[in-house]
Design a protein around this motif. Structure first.
Motif, PDB file in Angstrom:
ATOM      1  N   UNK A   1       7.904   0.295  -3.988  1.00  0.00           N
ATOM      2  CA  UNK A   1       8.472   1.433  -4.157  1.00  0.00           C
ATOM      3  C   UNK A   1       7.722   2.828  -2.634  1.00  0.00           C
ATOM      4  N   UNK A   2       7.992   3.907  -2.978  1.00  0.00           N
ATOM      5  CA  UNK A   2       7.560   4.952  -2.342  1.00  0.00           C
ATOM      6  C   UNK A   2       7.030   5.792  -2.805  1.00  0.00           C
ATOM      7  N   UNK A   3       5.789   6.508  -1.180  1.00  0.00           N
ATOM      8  CA  UNK A   3       4.521   7.060  -1.274  1.00  0.00           C
ATOM      9  C   UNK A   3       3.960   8.338  -0.912  1.00  0.00           C
ATOM     10  N   UNK A   4       3.904   9.418  -0.841  1.00  0.00           N
ATOM     11  CA  UNK A   4       3.066  10.115  -0.363  1.00  0.00           C
ATOM     12  C   UNK A   4       1.832  10.344  -0.176  1.00  0.00           C
ATOM     13  N   UNK A   5       1.101   9.973   0.401  1.00  0.00           N
ATOM     14  CA  UNK A   5      -0.644  10.416   0.166  1.00  0.00           C
ATOM     15  C   UNK A   5      -1.033  11.818   0.826  1.00  0.00           C
ATOM     16  N   UNK A   6      -2.151  11.977   0.491  1.00  0.00           N
ATOM     17  CA  UNK A   6      -2.604  13.573   0.772  1.00  0.00           C
ATOM     18  C   UNK A   6      -3.855  12.911   0.900  1.00  0.00           C
ATOM     19  N   UNK A   7      -4.329  12.502   0.561  1.00  0.00           N
ATOM     20  CA  UNK A   7      -6.081  12.629   0.321  1.00  0.00           C
ATOM     21  C   UNK A   7      -6.495  11.863   1.704  1.00  0.00           C
ATOM     22  N   UNK A   8      -7.166  12.774   2.850  1.00  0.00           N
ATOM     23  CA  UNK A   8      -8.038  11.931   4.199  1.00  0.00           C
ATOM     24  C   UNK A   8      -8.948  10.672   4.306  1.00  0.00           C
ATOM     25  N   UNK A   9      -8.430  10.409   5.511  1.00  0.00           N
ATOM     26  CA  UNK A   9      -9.489   8.945   4.923  1.00  0.00           C
ATOM     27  C   UNK A   9      -9.207   7.867   4.229  1.00  0.00           C
ATOM     28  N   UNK A  10      -9.805   7.148   3.971  1.00  0.00           N
ATOM     29  CA  UNK A  10      -9.716   5.723   3.344  1.00  0.00           C
ATOM     30  C   UNK A  10      -8.988   5.992   2.056  1.00  0.00           C
ATOM     31  N   UNK A  11      -7.904   5.356   1.656  1.00  0.00           N
ATOM     32  CA  UNK A  11      -7.796   5.359   0.343  1.00  0.00           C
ATOM     33  C   UNK A  11      -7.068   3.687   0.169  1.00  0.00           C
ATOM     34  N   UNK A  12      -7.488   3.393  -1.693  1.00  0.00           N
ATOM     35  CA  UNK A  12      -7.588   2.267  -1.591  1.00  0.00           C
ATOM     36  C   UNK A  12      -6.993   2.624  -2.938  1.00  0.00           C
ATOM     37  N   UNK A  13      -5.604   1.534  -2.884  1.00  0.00           N
ATOM     38  CA  UNK A  13      -4.671   1.590  -3.780  1.00  0.00           C
ATOM     39  C   UNK A  13      -4.377   0.348  -4.413  1.00  0.00           C
ATOM     40  N   UNK A  14      -3.786   0.210  -5.209  1.00  0.00           N
ATOM     41  CA  UNK A  14      -3.817  -0.977  -6.178  1.00  0.00           C
ATOM     42  C   UNK A  14      -1.905  -0.949  -7.288  1.00  0.00           C
ATOM     43  N   UNK A  15      -1.055  -1.702  -7.884  1.00  0.00           N
ATOM     44  CA  UNK A  15       0.260  -2.087  -8.435  1.00  0.00           C
ATOM     45  C   UNK A  15      -0.365  -2.219 -10.002  1.00  0.00           C
ATOM     46  N   UNK A  16       0.207  -1.367 -10.987  1.00  0.00           N
ATOM     47  CA  UNK A  16      -0.088  -2.045 -12.120  1.00  0.00           C
ATOM     48  C   UNK A  16       0.678  -2.021 -12.681  1.00  0.00           C
ATOM     49  N   UNK A  17       0.896  -2.812 -13.768  1.00  0.00           N
ATOM     50  CA  UNK A  17       1.515  -2.698 -15.039  1.00  0.00           C
ATOM     51  C   UNK A  17       0.765  -3.214 -16.545  1.00  0.00           C
ATOM     52  N   UNK A  18       0.597  -2.606 -16.766  1.00  0.00           N
ATOM     53  CA  UNK A  18      -0.170  -3.205 -18.558  1.00  0.00           C
ATOM     54  C   UNK A  18      -1.433  -2.877 -17.872  1.00  0.00           C
ATOM     55  N   UNK A  19      -2.151  -4.194 -18.413  1.00  0.00           N
ATOM     56  CA  UNK A  19      -3.117  -4.729 -17.892  1.00  0.00           C
ATOM     57  C   UNK A  19      -3.730  -5.336 -16.544  1.00  0.00           C
ATOM     58  N   UNK A  20      -2.304  -5.954 -16.568  1.00  0.00           N
ATOM     59  CA  UNK A  20      -2.038  -6.993 -14.897  1.00  0.00           C
ATOM     60  C   UNK A  20      -2.198  -5.402 -13.529  1.00  0.00           C
ATOM     61  N   UNK A  21      -2.968  -6.151 -12.575  1.00  0.00           N
ATOM     62  CA  UNK A  21      -3.386  -4.652 -11.396  1.00  0.00           C
ATOM     63  C   UNK A  21      -2.958  -6.234 -10.630  1.00  0.00           C
ATOM     64  N   UNK A  22      -2.617  -5.698  -9.291  1.00  0.00           N
ATOM     65  CA  UNK A  22      -2.485  -6.304  -7.901  1.00  0.00           C
ATOM     66  C   UNK A  22      -4.562  -5.856  -7.044  1.00  0.00           C
ATOM     67  N   UNK A  23      -4.167  -6.835  -5.598  1.00  0.00           N
ATOM     68  CA  UNK A  23      -5.490  -6.964  -5.365  1.00  0.00           C
ATOM     69  C   UNK A  23      -5.143  -5.679  -4.610  1.00  0.00           C
ATOM     70  N   UNK A  24      -6.554  -5.008  -4.287  1.00  0.00           N
ATOM     71  CA  UNK A  24      -6.628  -3.439  -3.681  1.00  0.00           C
ATOM     72  C   UNK A  24      -5.874  -3.909  -1.942  1.00  0.00           C
ATOM     73  N   UNK A  25      -5.064  -2.305  -1.911  1.00  0.00           N
ATOM     74  CA  UNK A  25      -4.339  -2.157  -0.566  1.00  0.00           C
ATOM     75  C   UNK A  25      -5.240  -0.849   0.000  1.00  0.00           C
ATOM     76  N   UNK A  26      -5.300  -1.319   1.040  1.00  0.00           N
ATOM     77  CA  UNK A  26      -6.388   0.033   2.121  1.00  0.00           C
ATOM     78  C   UNK A  26      -5.801   0.975   2.463  1.00  0.00           C
ATOM     79  N   UNK A  27      -5.376   2.598   2.626  1.00  0.00           N
ATOM     80  CA  UNK A  27      -4.561   2.481   3.826  1.00  0.00           C
ATOM     81  C   UNK A  27      -5.245   3.823   4.305  1.00  0.00           C
ATOM     82  N   UNK A  28      -4.988   3.636   5.836  1.00  0.00           N
ATOM     83  CA  UNK A  28      -6.013   5.473   6.278  1.00  0.00           C
ATOM     84  C   UNK A  28      -4.728   6.321   6.369  1.00  0.00           C
ATOM     85  N   UNK A  29      -5.811   7.248   6.216  1.00  0.00           N
ATOM     86  CA  UNK A  29      -4.873   8.913   6.582  1.00  0.00           C
ATOM     87  C   UNK A  29      -5.392  10.324   6.707  1.00  0.00           C
ATOM     88  N   UNK A  30      -4.693  10.593   8.364  1.00  0.00           N
ATOM     89  CA  UNK A  30      -5.017  11.870   9.530  1.00  0.00           C
ATOM     90  C   UNK A  30      -4.776  12.611   8.916  1.00  0.00           C
TER      91      UNK A  30
END
Length: 138
Positions: free
Chosen positions: A109-138
């Motif tokens: 999937x594609x996404x655009x992030x607007x919050x500057x700084x370190x963004x913690x992301x994960x993918x969820x399907x119901x109660x199942x979630x992925x490990x956290x991925x960090x993307x830094x936005x400047x």
């Protein structure tokens, strides 16, 4: 000839009696005296818990620059919806970025992030979630 017939009848009776005892006695004797193997209860193997992986195409982006999140689902049905989530002020919020898994469990999937700084992301399907991925936005 009479003796032959009589012996044949006795043999048939003896075989019938033995066959009945072979079929019935061991089963009841094993239960009565505890000898012999005990039947084991059948149990289904527990299903493995569903899992999700997630990987960002980049670790750093400018605000509102598009990035891709890819991964794989195991233990989920093909066509399961996966949604990108972002941690905002300590709470996981669903972003308007979702897709469905293909028949092998992969997704992208594609996404655009607007919050500057370190963004913690994960993918969820119901109660199942992925490990956290960090993307830094400047």
């Amino acid at each position: 000839m009479r003796n032959t017939r009589r012996r044949s009848l006795l043999r048939t009776a003896a075989v019938s009696a033995l066959a009945g005892s072979v079929l019935l006695i061991p089963a009841t004797a094993a239960l009565a005296d505890g000898s012999g193997p005990e039947p084991q209860p059948t149990q289904a193997e527990p299903a493995a818990a569903p899992t999700l992986t997630a990987k960002a195409s980049v670790s750093h982006v400018r605000a509102w620059q598009e990035l891709r999140i890819t991964g794989k689902a195991t233990g989920l049905k093909a066509g399961s919806k996966v949604t990108l989530q972002q941690k905002q002020h300590g709470v996981w919020k669903a972003l308007p970025a979702s897709t469905v898994t293909n028949k092998s469990g992969a997704y992208g999937l594609r996404a655009k992030l607007g919050l500057k700084g370190k963004n913690e992301l994960r993918v969820a399907s119901g109660a199942t979630v992925s490990p956290v991925v960090t993307v830094t936005v400047s």
